[in-house]
Motif scaffolding. Structure first.
Motif, PDB file in Angstrom:
ATOM      1  N   THR A   3      12.115  15.771  36.880  1.00 25.83           N
ATOM      2  CA  THR A   3      11.713  17.068  37.423  1.00 25.83           C
ATOM      3  C   THR A   3      11.645  17.025  38.944  1.00 25.83           C
ATOM      4  O   THR A   3      12.018  17.995  39.622  1.00 25.83           O
ATOM      5  N   GLY A   4      11.176  15.903  39.491  1.00 26.48           N
ATOM      6  CA  GLY A   4      11.137  15.760  40.952  1.00 26.48           C
ATOM      7  C   GLY A   4      12.512  15.938  41.565  1.00 26.48           C
ATOM      8  O   GLY A   4      12.679  16.646  42.571  1.00 26.48           O
ATOM      9  N   PHE A   5      13.535  15.336  40.960  1.00 23.80           N
ATOM     10  CA  PHE A   5      14.895  15.482  41.468  1.00 23.80           C
ATOM     11  C   PHE A   5      15.403  16.908  41.266  1.00 23.80           C
ATOM     12  O   PHE A   5      16.081  17.460  42.138  1.00 23.80           O
ATOM     13  N   ALA A   6      15.075  17.506  40.129  1.00 22.25           N
ATOM     14  CA  ALA A   6      15.520  18.878  39.873  1.00 22.25           C
ATOM     15  C   ALA A   6      14.945  19.840  40.906  1.00 22.25           C
ATOM     16  O   ALA A   6      15.654  20.732  41.403  1.00 22.25           O
ATOM     17  N   VAL A   7      13.680  19.675  41.242  1.00 22.32           N
ATOM     18  CA  VAL A   7      13.038  20.544  42.235  1.00 22.32           C
ATOM     19  C   VAL A   7      13.734  20.410  43.586  1.00 22.32           C
ATOM     20  O   VAL A   7      14.014  21.412  44.267  1.00 22.32           O
ATOM     21  N   GLN A   8      14.031  19.172  43.998  1.00 21.75           N
ATOM     22  CA  GLN A   8      14.703  18.978  45.292  1.00 21.75           C
ATOM     23  C   GLN A   8      16.078  19.621  45.305  1.00 21.75           C
ATOM     24  O   GLN A   8      16.476  20.252  46.295  1.00 21.75           O
ATOM     25  N   LEU A   9      16.812  19.497  44.217  1.00 18.50           N
ATOM     26  CA  LEU A   9      18.145  20.090  44.158  1.00 18.50           C
ATOM     27  C   LEU A   9      18.080  21.612  44.158  1.00 18.50           C
ATOM     28  O   LEU A   9      18.955  22.274  44.749  1.00 18.50           O
ATOM     29  N   LEU A  10      17.056  22.178  43.536  1.00 21.45           N
ATOM     30  CA  LEU A  10      16.890  23.625  43.562  1.00 21.45           C
ATOM     31  C   LEU A  10      16.581  24.119  44.971  1.00 21.45           C
ATOM     32  O   LEU A  10      17.118  25.144  45.417  1.00 21.45           O
ATOM     33  N   PHE A  11      15.718  23.412  45.679  1.00 19.37           N
ATOM     34  CA  PHE A  11      15.436  23.762  47.074  1.00 19.37           C
ATOM     35  C   PHE A  11      16.719  23.682  47.901  1.00 19.37           C
ATOM     36  O   PHE A  11      17.013  24.566  48.715  1.00 19.37           O
ATOM     37  N   LEU A  12      17.476  22.616  47.698  1.00 17.92           N
ATOM     38  CA  LEU A  12      18.699  22.410  48.463  1.00 17.92           C
ATOM     39  C   LEU A  12      19.710  23.517  48.200  1.00 17.92           C
ATOM     40  O   LEU A  12      20.337  24.049  49.129  1.00 17.92           O
ATOM     41  N   ALA A  13      19.859  23.883  46.933  1.00 16.84           N
ATOM     42  CA  ALA A  13      20.824  24.923  46.581  1.00 16.84           C
ATOM     43  C   ALA A  13      20.421  26.283  47.132  1.00 16.84           C
ATOM     44  O   ALA A  13      21.280  27.078  47.531  1.00 16.84           O
ATOM     45  N   HIS A  14      19.129  26.560  47.176  1.00 19.11           N
ATOM     46  CA  HIS A  14      18.678  27.888  47.589  1.00 19.11           C
ATOM     47  C   HIS A  14      18.564  28.034  49.110  1.00 19.11           C
ATOM     48  O   HIS A  14      18.941  29.076  49.666  1.00 19.11           O
ATOM     49  N   PHE A  15      18.038  27.003  49.791  1.00 21.17           N
ATOM     50  CA  PHE A  15      17.740  27.134  51.212  1.00 21.17           C
ATOM     51  C   PHE A  15      18.757  26.458  52.121  1.00 21.17           C
ATOM     52  O   PHE A  15      18.775  26.732  53.326  1.00 21.17           O
ATOM     53  N   GLY A  16      19.588  25.555  51.586  1.00 20.65           N
ATOM     54  CA  GLY A  16      20.452  24.766  52.451  1.00 20.65           C
ATOM     55  C   GLY A  16      19.701  23.563  52.981  1.00 20.65           C
ATOM     56  O   GLY A  16      18.467  23.539  53.010  1.00 20.65           O
ATOM     57  N   ALA A  17      20.430  22.548  53.427  1.00 19.29           N
ATOM     58  CA  ALA A  17      19.822  21.258  53.765  1.00 19.29           C
ATOM     59  C   ALA A  17      18.765  21.364  54.867  1.00 19.29           C
ATOM     60  O   ALA A  17      17.695  20.750  54.773  1.00 19.29           O
ATOM     61  N   HIS A  18      19.028  22.149  55.911  1.00 15.85           N
ATOM     62  CA  HIS A  18      18.104  22.201  57.052  1.00 15.85           C
ATOM     63  C   HIS A  18      16.734  22.724  56.647  1.00 15.85           C
ATOM     64  O   HIS A  18      15.709  22.077  56.885  1.00 15.85           O
ATOM     65  N   ASP A  19      16.690  23.896  56.026  1.00 22.58           N
ATOM     66  CA  ASP A  19      15.405  24.489  55.655  1.00 22.58           C
ATOM     67  C   ASP A  19      14.799  23.809  54.423  1.00 22.58           C
ATOM     68  O   ASP A  19      13.583  23.623  54.353  1.00 22.58           O
ATOM     69  N   ALA A  20      15.644  23.443  53.472  1.00 25.62           N
ATOM     70  CA  ALA A  20      15.125  22.850  52.239  1.00 25.62           C
ATOM     71  C   ALA A  20      14.382  21.556  52.512  1.00 25.62           C
ATOM     72  O   ALA A  20      13.317  21.301  51.931  1.00 25.62           O
TER      73      ALA A  20
END
Length: 207
Positions: free
Chosen positions: A104-121
């Protein structure tokens, strides 16, 4: 100023990880709340890959070092964590629960990355999980009825390691979202430091 704040944050968080490993083995427990640990490990793995994809970078190397330290803390959790749960939690249940938590920890990070982009995520996820960690440290203190598996050095280094990027991103770069989360982190971190200072013998645990 940016370099100084970055160095303060990097050094402080390195102290958190090193001390968490030491205290975990000393007290035969895990020294970081496991939900925050799962998110931290996933964050470091996710962004170390991104930082190093275009070549070796200081931040990418730091992320790898932090990730390696997190793996040792994960070991202390897997080695000693089941003993802190009720007796009816069997080894298979503990194993499945732990796998689900870290996945779940990895899934959350990937969701942030997909939604906000690397800089903001990278920033939003870091500060949100940092705030979660601040609250969970207080919960860990309450659950263990004292500072076992914790230390004043971890508490102070975590506070400073979060305060420096709060100033950098929240004040100097003008991100109100980061500033708000950083201030909330400081409130919880200072409360946690206060608990450890008031506890008899807590100061000695930082050594």
């Amino acid at each position: 100023m940016e370099l100084i704040l970055t160095l303060v944050s990097g050094l402080a968080w390195t102290l958190v990880y090193v001390e968490a490993v030491r205290v975990g083995f000393r007290d035969r427990t895990y020294a970081m709340p496991v939900a925050a640990l799962a998110l931290n490990l996933a964050w470091e793995a996710t962004y170390a890959v991104g930082d190093l994809r275009s070549g070796v970078s200081p931040q990418g190397v730091v992320d790898l070092v932090w990730g390696a330290a997190d793996l040792v803390i994960v070991y202390t959790y897997l080695r000693f964590g089941r003993a802190e749960l009720p007796a009816f939690v069997s080894r298979p249940v503990f194993a499945v629960w732990s796998a689900l938590l870290f996945a779940t920890g990895f899934a959350v990070q990937l969701l942030f990355l997909a939604h906000f982009g690397a800089h903001d995520a990278s920033r939003y996820a870091a500060f949100l999980q940092n705030l979660l960690m601040s609250g969970l440290f207080l919960g860990l203190y309450a659950a263990r009825r004292g500072p076992r598996g914790q230390s004043l050095l971890i508490a102070v280094a975590k506070w400073l390691g979060t305060l420096a990027p709060t100033v950098l991103f929240g004040v100097l770069e003008g991100s109100g979202f980061v500033l708000g989360l950083g201030v909330l982190c400081s409130v919880f971190d200072l409360a946690y430091i206060g608990l450890l200072v008031r506890r008899p013998g807590a100061v000695g645990q930082a050594s």
